[in-house]
Motif scaffolding. Sequence first.
Motif, PDB file in Angstrom:
ATOM      1  N   TYR A 194       0.802  -1.229   0.000  1.00  0.00           N
ATOM      2  CA  TYR A 194       0.000   0.000   0.000  1.00  0.00           C
ATOM      3  C   TYR A 194       0.831   1.274   0.000  1.00  0.00           C
ATOM      4  CZ  TYR A 194       0.835   0.171   5.092  1.00  0.00           C
ATOM      5  OH  TYR A 194       1.409   0.221   6.341  1.00  0.00           O
ATOM      6  N   VAL A 195       2.151   1.160  -0.003  1.00  0.00           N
ATOM      7  CA  VAL A 195       3.035   2.327  -0.080  1.00  0.00           C
ATOM      8  C   VAL A 195       3.767   2.270  -1.415  1.00  0.00           C
ATOM      9  CG1 VAL A 195       5.119   3.401   0.846  1.00  0.00           C
ATOM     10  CG2 VAL A 195       3.353   2.565   2.401  1.00  0.00           C
ATOM     11  N   SER A 196       3.591   3.293  -2.242  1.00  0.00           N
ATOM     12  CA  SER A 196       4.201   3.276  -3.568  1.00  0.00           C
ATOM     13  C   SER A 196       5.479   4.094  -3.655  1.00  0.00           C
ATOM     14  CB  SER A 196       3.205   3.802  -4.612  1.00  0.00           C
ATOM     15  OG  SER A 196       2.844   5.150  -4.344  1.00  0.00           O
ATOM     16  N   CYS A 197       5.809   4.845  -2.608  1.00  0.00           N
ATOM     17  CA  CYS A 197       6.993   5.708  -2.675  1.00  0.00           C
ATOM     18  C   CYS A 197       8.275   4.869  -2.688  1.00  0.00           C
ATOM     19  CB  CYS A 197       7.011   6.685  -1.506  1.00  0.00           C
ATOM     20  SG  CYS A 197       7.443   5.946   0.092  1.00  0.00           S
ATOM     21  N   PRO A 198       9.387   5.430  -3.168  1.00  0.00           N
ATOM     22  CA  PRO A 198      10.653   4.701  -3.157  1.00  0.00           C
ATOM     23  C   PRO A 198      11.097   4.358  -1.742  1.00  0.00           C
ATOM     24  CG  PRO A 198      10.794   6.620  -4.601  1.00  0.00           C
ATOM     25  CD  PRO A 198       9.518   6.753  -3.833  1.00  0.00           C
ATOM     26  N   ILE A 199      11.697   3.167  -1.594  1.00  0.00           N
ATOM     27  CA  ILE A 199      12.264   2.724  -0.322  1.00  0.00           C
ATOM     28  C   ILE A 199      13.739   2.413  -0.552  1.00  0.00           C
ATOM     29  CG2 ILE A 199      12.266   0.939   1.458  1.00  0.00           C
ATOM     30  CD1 ILE A 199       9.283   0.566   0.965  1.00  0.00           C
ATOM     31  N   ARG A 205       8.272  11.791 -13.004  1.00  0.00           N
ATOM     32  CA  ARG A 205       8.076  11.466 -14.417  1.00  0.00           C
ATOM     33  C   ARG A 205       7.084  10.330 -14.583  1.00  0.00           C
ATOM     34  NH1 ARG A 205      13.760  12.192 -14.802  1.00  0.00           N
ATOM     35  NH2 ARG A 205      14.143   9.946 -14.955  1.00  0.00           N
ATOM     36  N   HIS A 206       7.177   9.309 -13.727  1.00  0.00           N
ATOM     37  CA  HIS A 206       6.243   8.191 -13.827  1.00  0.00           C
ATOM     38  C   HIS A 206       4.808   8.652 -13.611  1.00  0.00           C
ATOM     39  CE1 HIS A 206       9.480   4.925 -12.871  1.00  0.00           C
ATOM     40  NE2 HIS A 206       9.499   5.312 -14.124  1.00  0.00           N
ATOM     41  N   ILE A 228      18.564  10.009  -3.624  1.00  0.00           N
ATOM     42  CA  ILE A 228      17.200  10.380  -3.238  1.00  0.00           C
ATOM     43  C   ILE A 228      16.594  11.318  -4.273  1.00  0.00           C
ATOM     44  CG2 ILE A 228      15.874  11.734  -1.558  1.00  0.00           C
ATOM     45  CD1 ILE A 228      17.711  10.543   0.607  1.00  0.00           C
ATOM     46  N   ALA A 229      17.355  12.321  -4.678  1.00  0.00           N
ATOM     47  CA  ALA A 229      16.854  13.274  -5.675  1.00  0.00           C
ATOM     48  C   ALA A 229      16.529  12.573  -6.990  1.00  0.00           C
ATOM     49  CB  ALA A 229      17.881  14.380  -5.899  1.00  0.00           C
ATOM     50  N   ALA A 230      17.381  11.601  -7.390  1.00  0.00           N
ATOM     51  CA  ALA A 230      17.144  10.872  -8.632  1.00  0.00           C
ATOM     52  C   ALA A 230      15.859  10.056  -8.549  1.00  0.00           C
ATOM     53  CB  ALA A 230      18.334   9.963  -8.939  1.00  0.00           C
ATOM     54  N   HIS A 231      15.640   9.391  -7.416  1.00  0.00           N
ATOM     55  CA  HIS A 231      14.411   8.600  -7.252  1.00  0.00           C
ATOM     56  C   HIS A 231      13.176   9.503  -7.287  1.00  0.00           C
ATOM     57  CE1 HIS A 231      15.958   4.590  -6.609  1.00  0.00           C
ATOM     58  NE2 HIS A 231      16.849   5.045  -5.731  1.00  0.00           N
ATOM     59  N   GLU A 237      16.152   2.443 -16.173  1.00  0.00           N
ATOM     60  CA  GLU A 237      14.907   3.209 -16.297  1.00  0.00           C
ATOM     61  C   GLU A 237      14.016   3.047 -15.073  1.00  0.00           C
ATOM     62  OE1 GLU A 237      11.879   5.599 -17.570  1.00  0.00           O
ATOM     63  OE2 GLU A 237      13.896   5.400 -18.439  1.00  0.00           O
ATOM     64  N   VAL A 238      13.905   1.825 -14.563  1.00  0.00           N
ATOM     65  CA  VAL A 238      12.961   1.547 -13.483  1.00  0.00           C
ATOM     66  C   VAL A 238      13.560   1.819 -12.106  1.00  0.00           C
ATOM     67  CG1 VAL A 238      11.589  -0.263 -12.376  1.00  0.00           C
ATOM     68  CG2 VAL A 238      11.644  -0.084 -14.877  1.00  0.00           C
ATOM     69  N   TRP A 239      14.807   1.371 -11.909  1.00  0.00           N
ATOM     70  CA  TRP A 239      15.457   1.604 -10.613  1.00  0.00           C
ATOM     71  C   TRP A 239      16.187   2.950 -10.579  1.00  0.00           C
ATOM     72  CZ3 TRP A 239      13.991  -3.200 -11.846  1.00  0.00           C
ATOM     73  CH2 TRP A 239      13.533  -4.032 -10.809  1.00  0.00           C
ATOM     74  N   GLY A 240      16.565   3.436 -11.739  1.00  0.00           N
ATOM     75  CA  GLY A 240      17.030   4.804 -11.844  1.00  0.00           C
ATOM     76  C   GLY A 240      18.478   5.066 -11.539  1.00  0.00           C
ATOM     77  N   LEU A 241      19.315   4.034 -11.461  1.00  0.00           N
ATOM     78  CA  LEU A 241      20.708   4.255 -11.129  1.00  0.00           C
ATOM     79  C   LEU A 241      21.581   3.520 -12.133  1.00  0.00           C
ATOM     80  CD1 LEU A 241      20.311   3.791  -7.322  1.00  0.00           C
ATOM     81  CD2 LEU A 241      20.782   5.941  -8.469  1.00  0.00           C
TER      82      LEU A 241
END
Length: 224
Positions: free
Chosen positions: A70-75, A121-122, A112-115, A179-183
Motif C-alpha cells: 500500500y506504499v508506492s513511494c521509493p524505499i 516522471r512516472h 534520493i533526488a534521482a528517485h 529506467e525503473v530503478w534509476g541508477l
Amino acid sequence: MAQSILIVDDENEIISMLYRYFSKLGYTVYTATEGKTALKEVEKNPNIILLDVNMPDIDGFTICERIRDYVSCPIIFLTARIEDSDKIKGFSIGADDYVIKPFSIDELEARIAAHLRREKRHNIALKVQFDDDMVIDYSSRIVFYHNTDISFTKKEFDIISFLSQNKGIVFNRETIYEEVWGLDGIGDNTVVTEHIRRIRAKFLSLGDRPYIETVWGCGYKWEN
C-alpha cells in the motif's frame, strides 16, 4: 510543497545527522528508531523512505514487506550488510535502492533526488491503454486483465508501464534496470529477470499471454 522523507534507523547519531542535513535542504523529515514507530510514521505518506535493515524489534525487510502493498513511494535500504543475497532479497520485496554503511551523505542525497525525479516522471503518464483483454490505468497504477484487477508490486508495475509504453521495442536488462530503478550501473540488474518472471506468471494465471516477450540474447519487449 516540500518533499517529505521518513528516516528509520536505530542509531541516534545517524538519525540526527540525516535529520539536520535534509531539513536544511527543505525536506519535511519524519524519524523512527524502531520498527513499530516506523509503521505508524508511514501513515504520514512520505515521498521517500530510508530504512535500516537491522532494527531491534522489527527488521527492515519485514517492515518493507508489510508496507509495500500500500506504499508506492521509493524505499532505500541503509545497512551494513554487503552480501549479494541480502541485496537480492531487498530488491525482490520491493526496495528501490540499497546503500551500504558507511555512506557518503552527498551520494545519498543524489540518489534520493534521482528517485524523486523518476517518481515525478512516472506520475505524469496518465493515459489508459486498452487491448482486447487488458486495461492499464497508468494514473491509478492498476492493471485489469479479463476484467480482473491484478495485484502488482510497485516495481512490477513500473516495468509494465515502461515496456507497454514502448511497445515492440527491445530493451536489455541494463536499460530496464536504469529506467525503473534509476541508477546507471549501480546494483544488480539480474533482479529484472526475477521481476519479469513474476509479471508473466501473474498474467498466465489468468490467461494464455505473458505479454512480455524474451528476445534471446537481446532482452525483453512488450508483445505487439
